[in-house]
Motif scaffolding. Structure first.
Motif, PDB file in Angstrom:
ATOM      1  N   LEU A 162      12.733  -1.133   4.998  1.00  0.00           N
ATOM      2  CA  LEU A 162      11.583  -1.161   5.923  1.00  0.00           C
ATOM      3  C   LEU A 162      10.454  -2.127   5.253  1.00  0.00           C
ATOM      4  CD1 LEU A 162      10.523  -0.371   8.501  1.00  0.00           C
ATOM      5  CD2 LEU A 162       9.715   1.718   7.740  1.00  0.00           C
ATOM      6  N   ASN A 163      10.350  -2.159   3.846  1.00  0.00           N
ATOM      7  CA  ASN A 163       9.363  -2.868   3.344  1.00  0.00           C
ATOM      8  C   ASN A 163       9.479  -4.551   3.746  1.00  0.00           C
ATOM      9  OD1 ASN A 163       7.739  -1.431   1.660  1.00  0.00           O
ATOM     10  ND2 ASN A 163       8.978  -1.286  -0.116  1.00  0.00           N
ATOM     11  N   ASN A 164      10.808  -4.944   3.731  1.00  0.00           N
ATOM     12  CA  ASN A 164      11.109  -6.479   4.083  1.00  0.00           C
ATOM     13  C   ASN A 164      10.607  -6.450   5.337  1.00  0.00           C
ATOM     14  OD1 ASN A 164      11.565  -7.388   1.537  1.00  0.00           O
ATOM     15  ND2 ASN A 164      13.776  -7.477   1.910  1.00  0.00           N
ATOM     16  N   VAL A 165      10.971  -5.694   6.332  1.00  0.00           N
ATOM     17  CA  VAL A 165      10.829  -5.620   7.807  1.00  0.00           C
ATOM     18  C   VAL A 165       9.210  -5.824   7.934  1.00  0.00           C
ATOM     19  CG1 VAL A 165      11.014  -4.647   9.837  1.00  0.00           C
ATOM     20  CG2 VAL A 165      13.212  -4.537   8.552  1.00  0.00           C
ATOM     21  N   ALA A 166       8.511  -4.900   7.296  1.00  0.00           N
ATOM     22  CA  ALA A 166       6.984  -4.636   7.528  1.00  0.00           C
ATOM     23  C   ALA A 166       6.566  -6.117   7.135  1.00  0.00           C
ATOM     24  CB  ALA A 166       6.617  -3.557   6.544  1.00  0.00           C
ATOM     25  N   CYS A 167       6.894  -6.622   5.723  1.00  0.00           N
ATOM     26  CA  CYS A 167       6.252  -7.859   5.228  1.00  0.00           C
ATOM     27  C   CYS A 167       6.271  -8.955   6.318  1.00  0.00           C
ATOM     28  CB  CYS A 167       6.904  -8.250   4.063  1.00  0.00           C
ATOM     29  SG  CYS A 167       6.361  -7.184   2.663  1.00  0.00           S
ATOM     30  N   ASP A 168       7.610  -9.053   7.054  1.00  0.00           N
ATOM     31  CA  ASP A 168       7.722  -9.933   8.030  1.00  0.00           C
ATOM     32  C   ASP A 168       6.930  -9.868   9.161  1.00  0.00           C
ATOM     33  OD1 ASP A 168       9.869 -11.702   6.886  1.00  0.00           O
ATOM     34  OD2 ASP A 168      11.333 -10.765   8.280  1.00  0.00           O
ATOM     35  N   PHE A 169       6.855  -8.779   9.584  1.00  0.00           N
ATOM     36  CA  PHE A 169       5.880  -8.299  10.572  1.00  0.00           C
ATOM     37  C   PHE A 169       4.538  -8.643  10.615  1.00  0.00           C
ATOM     38  CE2 PHE A 169       3.964  -5.631  13.769  1.00  0.00           C
ATOM     39  CZ  PHE A 169       4.627  -5.761  14.966  1.00  0.00           C
ATOM     40  N   ARG A 170       4.043  -8.432   9.233  1.00  0.00           N
ATOM     41  CA  ARG A 170       2.778  -8.628   8.724  1.00  0.00           C
ATOM     42  C   ARG A 170       2.414 -10.404   9.000  1.00  0.00           C
ATOM     43  NH1 ARG A 170       3.698  -4.494   4.494  1.00  0.00           N
ATOM     44  NH2 ARG A 170       3.447  -2.273   5.593  1.00  0.00           N
ATOM     45  N   THR A 171       3.400 -11.134   8.952  1.00  0.00           N
ATOM     46  CA  THR A 171       3.117 -12.435   9.010  1.00  0.00           C
ATOM     47  C   THR A 171       2.566 -12.821  10.364  1.00  0.00           C
ATOM     48  OG1 THR A 171       5.232 -13.030   9.251  1.00  0.00           O
ATOM     49  CG2 THR A 171       4.583 -12.869   7.143  1.00  0.00           C
TER      50      THR A 171
ATOM     51  N   PHE B 143       0.729  -1.318   0.068  1.00  0.00           N
ATOM     52  CA  PHE B 143       0.138  -0.088   0.067  1.00  0.00           C
ATOM     53  C   PHE B 143       0.904   1.382   0.160  1.00  0.00           C
ATOM     54  CE2 PHE B 143      -2.764   3.205   1.381  1.00  0.00           C
ATOM     55  CZ  PHE B 143      -3.988   2.853   0.943  1.00  0.00           C
ATOM     56  N   ILE B 144       2.000   1.172   0.736  1.00  0.00           N
ATOM     57  CA  ILE B 144       2.716   2.261   0.988  1.00  0.00           C
ATOM     58  C   ILE B 144       4.194   1.809   0.631  1.00  0.00           C
ATOM     59  CG2 ILE B 144       3.740   4.151   2.314  1.00  0.00           C
ATOM     60  CD1 ILE B 144       1.654   3.421   4.201  1.00  0.00           C
ATOM     61  N   ASN B 145       4.931   2.428  -0.319  1.00  0.00           N
ATOM     62  CA  ASN B 145       6.218   2.031  -0.366  1.00  0.00           C
ATOM     63  C   ASN B 145       7.370   2.462   0.780  1.00  0.00           C
ATOM     64  OD1 ASN B 145       8.920   1.166  -1.042  1.00  0.00           O
ATOM     65  ND2 ASN B 145       8.902   2.554  -3.037  1.00  0.00           N
ATOM     66  N   LEU B 146       7.184   1.598   1.706  1.00  0.00           N
ATOM     67  CA  LEU B 146       8.324   2.193   3.105  1.00  0.00           C
ATOM     68  C   LEU B 146       9.786   2.205   2.783  1.00  0.00           C
ATOM     69  CD1 LEU B 146       6.214  -0.143   5.432  1.00  0.00           C
ATOM     70  CD2 LEU B 146       6.189   2.145   5.287  1.00  0.00           C
ATOM     71  N   ASP B 147      10.052   1.658   1.575  1.00  0.00           N
ATOM     72  CA  ASP B 147      11.577   1.853   1.539  1.00  0.00           C
ATOM     73  C   ASP B 147      11.918   3.362   0.935  1.00  0.00           C
ATOM     74  OD1 ASP B 147      12.172  -0.730   1.967  1.00  0.00           O
ATOM     75  OD2 ASP B 147      12.464  -1.291  -0.138  1.00  0.00           O
TER      76      ASP B 147
ATOM     77  N   LEU C 225       4.477   1.998  10.136  1.00  0.00           N
ATOM     78  CA  LEU C 225       4.074   1.254   8.872  1.00  0.00           C
ATOM     79  C   LEU C 225       2.922   1.946   8.048  1.00  0.00           C
ATOM     80  CD1 LEU C 225       4.257  -2.605  10.103  1.00  0.00           C
ATOM     81  CD2 LEU C 225       6.276  -0.910   9.210  1.00  0.00           C
ATOM     82  N   GLY C 226       2.215   2.880   8.835  1.00  0.00           N
ATOM     83  CA  GLY C 226       1.152   3.560   8.080  1.00  0.00           C
ATOM     84  C   GLY C 226       1.456   4.654   7.386  1.00  0.00           C
ATOM     85  N   VAL C 227       0.452   5.352   6.972  1.00  0.00           N
ATOM     86  CA  VAL C 227       0.551   6.560   6.155  1.00  0.00           C
ATOM     87  C   VAL C 227       0.769   7.876   7.098  1.00  0.00           C
ATOM     88  CG1 VAL C 227      -1.040   8.395   4.967  1.00  0.00           C
ATOM     89  CG2 VAL C 227      -1.214   5.767   4.526  1.00  0.00           C
ATOM     90  N   ALA C 228       0.227   7.919   8.328  1.00  0.00           N
ATOM     91  CA  ALA C 228       0.608   9.154   8.998  1.00  0.00           C
ATOM     92  C   ALA C 228       1.882   8.998   9.636  1.00  0.00           C
ATOM     93  CB  ALA C 228      -0.757   9.384  10.317  1.00  0.00           C
ATOM     94  N   GLN C 229       2.972   9.226   8.814  1.00  0.00           N
ATOM     95  CA  GLN C 229       4.381   9.045   9.618  1.00  0.00           C
ATOM     96  C   GLN C 229       4.785  10.271  10.340  1.00  0.00           C
ATOM     97  OE1 GLN C 229       7.032   6.820   8.605  1.00  0.00           O
ATOM     98  NE2 GLN C 229       5.327   5.504   7.915  1.00  0.00           N
ATOM     99  N   LEU C 230       5.771  10.127  11.236  1.00  0.00           N
ATOM    100  CA  LEU C 230       6.031  11.079  12.128  1.00  0.00           C
ATOM    101  C   LEU C 230       7.547  11.720  11.635  1.00  0.00           C
ATOM    102  CD1 LEU C 230       5.160   9.307  15.605  1.00  0.00           C
ATOM    103  CD2 LEU C 230       3.962  11.323  14.423  1.00  0.00           C
ATOM    104  N   PRO C 231       7.929  12.814  12.332  1.00  0.00           N
ATOM    105  CA  PRO C 231       9.391  13.323  11.718  1.00  0.00           C
ATOM    106  C   PRO C 231      10.335  12.675  12.449  1.00  0.00           C
ATOM    107  CG  PRO C 231       8.080  15.088  13.474  1.00  0.00           C
ATOM    108  CD  PRO C 231       7.236  13.801  13.013  1.00  0.00           C
TER     109      PRO C 231
ATOM    110  N   ILE D 256       2.088   2.603  17.752  1.00  0.00           N
ATOM    111  CA  ILE D 256       3.509   2.577  17.485  1.00  0.00           C
ATOM    112  C   ILE D 256       3.769   1.880  16.165  1.00  0.00           C
ATOM    113  CG2 ILE D 256       6.087   1.591  18.048  1.00  0.00           C
ATOM    114  CD1 ILE D 256       5.473   1.567  21.036  1.00  0.00           C
ATOM    115  N   MET D 257       2.993   0.706  15.897  1.00  0.00           N
ATOM    116  CA  MET D 257       3.137   0.206  14.570  1.00  0.00           C
ATOM    117  C   MET D 257       2.722   0.929  13.638  1.00  0.00           C
ATOM    118  SD  MET D 257       1.005  -1.606  12.252  1.00  0.00           S
ATOM    119  CE  MET D 257      -0.317  -1.895  13.375  1.00  0.00           C
TER     120      MET D 257
END
Ligand SMILES: Nc1ncnc2c1ncn2[C@@H]1O[C@H](COP(=O)(O)OP(=O)(O)OP(=O)(O)O)[C@@H](O)[C@H]1O
Ligand SMILES: [Mg+2]
Length: 342
Positions: free
Chosen positions: A193-202, A183-187, A306-312, A301-302
């Protein structure tokens, strides 16, 4: 989306523009101007994404004017519930008799339901608390004030505010989108971060808890919540800490607001002991379920990672990985105490 689109669907509403003429026209139409009052300047009130929020100067005073539109102001292609300003207005009406709360928020001076416009007291050029993400410590006095405000809010008798549309929007952003691969390109935010997120989502146990917490978030409760109790909603003014932006308010579990507050202190790497200070201050006024607060904190935190509303946040992949592990522990084993080192 633009002015034309707005008028097409809201023909009885006034579309605010950031210029003296538009604001003057609107305020005289509303009979809000004082005798001999003339608008002298209009500027953007501060950092904000969702709404058109302006600071208005006249020859007699300044105030803040905020309009919600059926889209996100900064991203006009993204739809958003237009009635959110009215929900924020309802929040203020519900706390109106509680001086402990109103003294820590700007005064709501005017509400125009037809045009989804609120006018607030101007708190001045106040900084919000986003500095805490930048390696700076929040003071224990501020932690105490922010917690006591929350506990007092949660103790207030209020009518039920459902704010269904904003809750549905937030539900998607907290409980659904962060768990969707691609949904979002976290890289683009943090390489790897994409790979880390994919792992986490399992993680099925996490997913299961996420579903339960999401269900709870959508249920109506009896406690009035702020709904977005994070550093962007806390302002430091010459007259102390003030709370703004209750557009996500709803009646629900108090642990949601607490979880969000705790999550942001943890995301900002503030001392873990502050979390226990929050619990201690809160308990002076109100009871709550510690595990549930930790679980909501874990999810917040998650979703901020991993979502759209990112922080600085200027964190490395490893930092983010660690925070996701913390999120996992908070959600799955919320009875294990937080240590300073893990
Ligand atoms: N009453 C006020 N007095 C002074 N400044 C204010 C006031 N209300 C808002 N601001 C300034 O305007 C900014 C945006 O306000 P607010 O958060 O209410 O708008 P928003 O559109 O809902 O923003 P967001 O997208 O963060 O939700 C605040 O961060 C603050 O700098
Ligand atoms: Mg807002």
């Amino acid at each position: 989306m633009d002015k034309q689109t707005f008028h097409a669907t809201h023909s009885n509403s006034y579309f605010l523009e950031s210029n003296i003429r538009s604001i003057s026209d609107y305020l005289s139409q509303q009979k809000y101007l004082l005798t001999n009052e003339q608008i002298s300047n209009v500027e953007v009130a501060g950092e904000g994404n969702m709404n058109c929020t302006l600071r208005v100067f006249s020859n007699q005073r300044t105030f803040i004017i905020k309009q919600s539109r059926p889209w996100v102001e900064k991203f006009p292609n993204i739809a958003a519930p237009v009635e959110r300003a009215l929900m924020e207005g309802e929040f203020y009406q519900n706390i109106n008799n509680n001086k402990d709360l109103t003294s820590n928020m700007p005064c709501l001076l005017h509400m125009d339901k037809k045009s989804y416009i609120l006018i607030f007291e101007d708190l001045g050029n106040a900084q919000d608390f986003s500095y805490i993400y930048n390696n700076k410590l929040i003071s224990s006095e501020h932690v105490e004030q922010l917690t006591l405000f929350l506990a007092k809010l949660h103790n207030t008798k209020s009518k039920t505010i459902e704010n269904t549309d904003m809750r549905k929007l937030n539900y998607e952003h907290i409980y659904v989108i962060p768990f969707q691969n691609n949904f979002i390109n976290l890289d683009e935010i943090t390489p790897g971060l994409n790979n880390v997120a994919c792992d986490f989502r399992t993680k099925q146990d996490y997913k299961h808890q996420l579903q339960l917490l999401g269900k709870l978030y959508l249920e109506n409760g009896k406690t009035l919540l702020h709904g977005d109790y994070y550093p962007g909603s806390w302002l430091m003014t010459d007259n102390g800490v003030k709370i703004i932006d209750a557009e996500f308010c709803f009646s629900g579990p108090c642990e949601f607001d607490m979880g969000v507050m705790i999550a942001h202190l943890l995301l900002a790497k503030q001392p873990r002991s502050f979390v226990y200070k929050i619990f201690a201050h809160y308990k002076k006024i109100n009871s709550f379920d510690v595990k549930l607060a930790f679980r909501f904190a874990g999810v917040e935190i998650m979703r901020r990672l991993l979502g759209v509303a990112q922080l600085p946040l200027k964190y490395s992949l490893q930092d983010k990985h660690k925070l996701l592990e913390l999120s996992y522990r908070l959600v799955i084993t919320p009875d294990n105490t937080l240590s300073e080192t893990d």
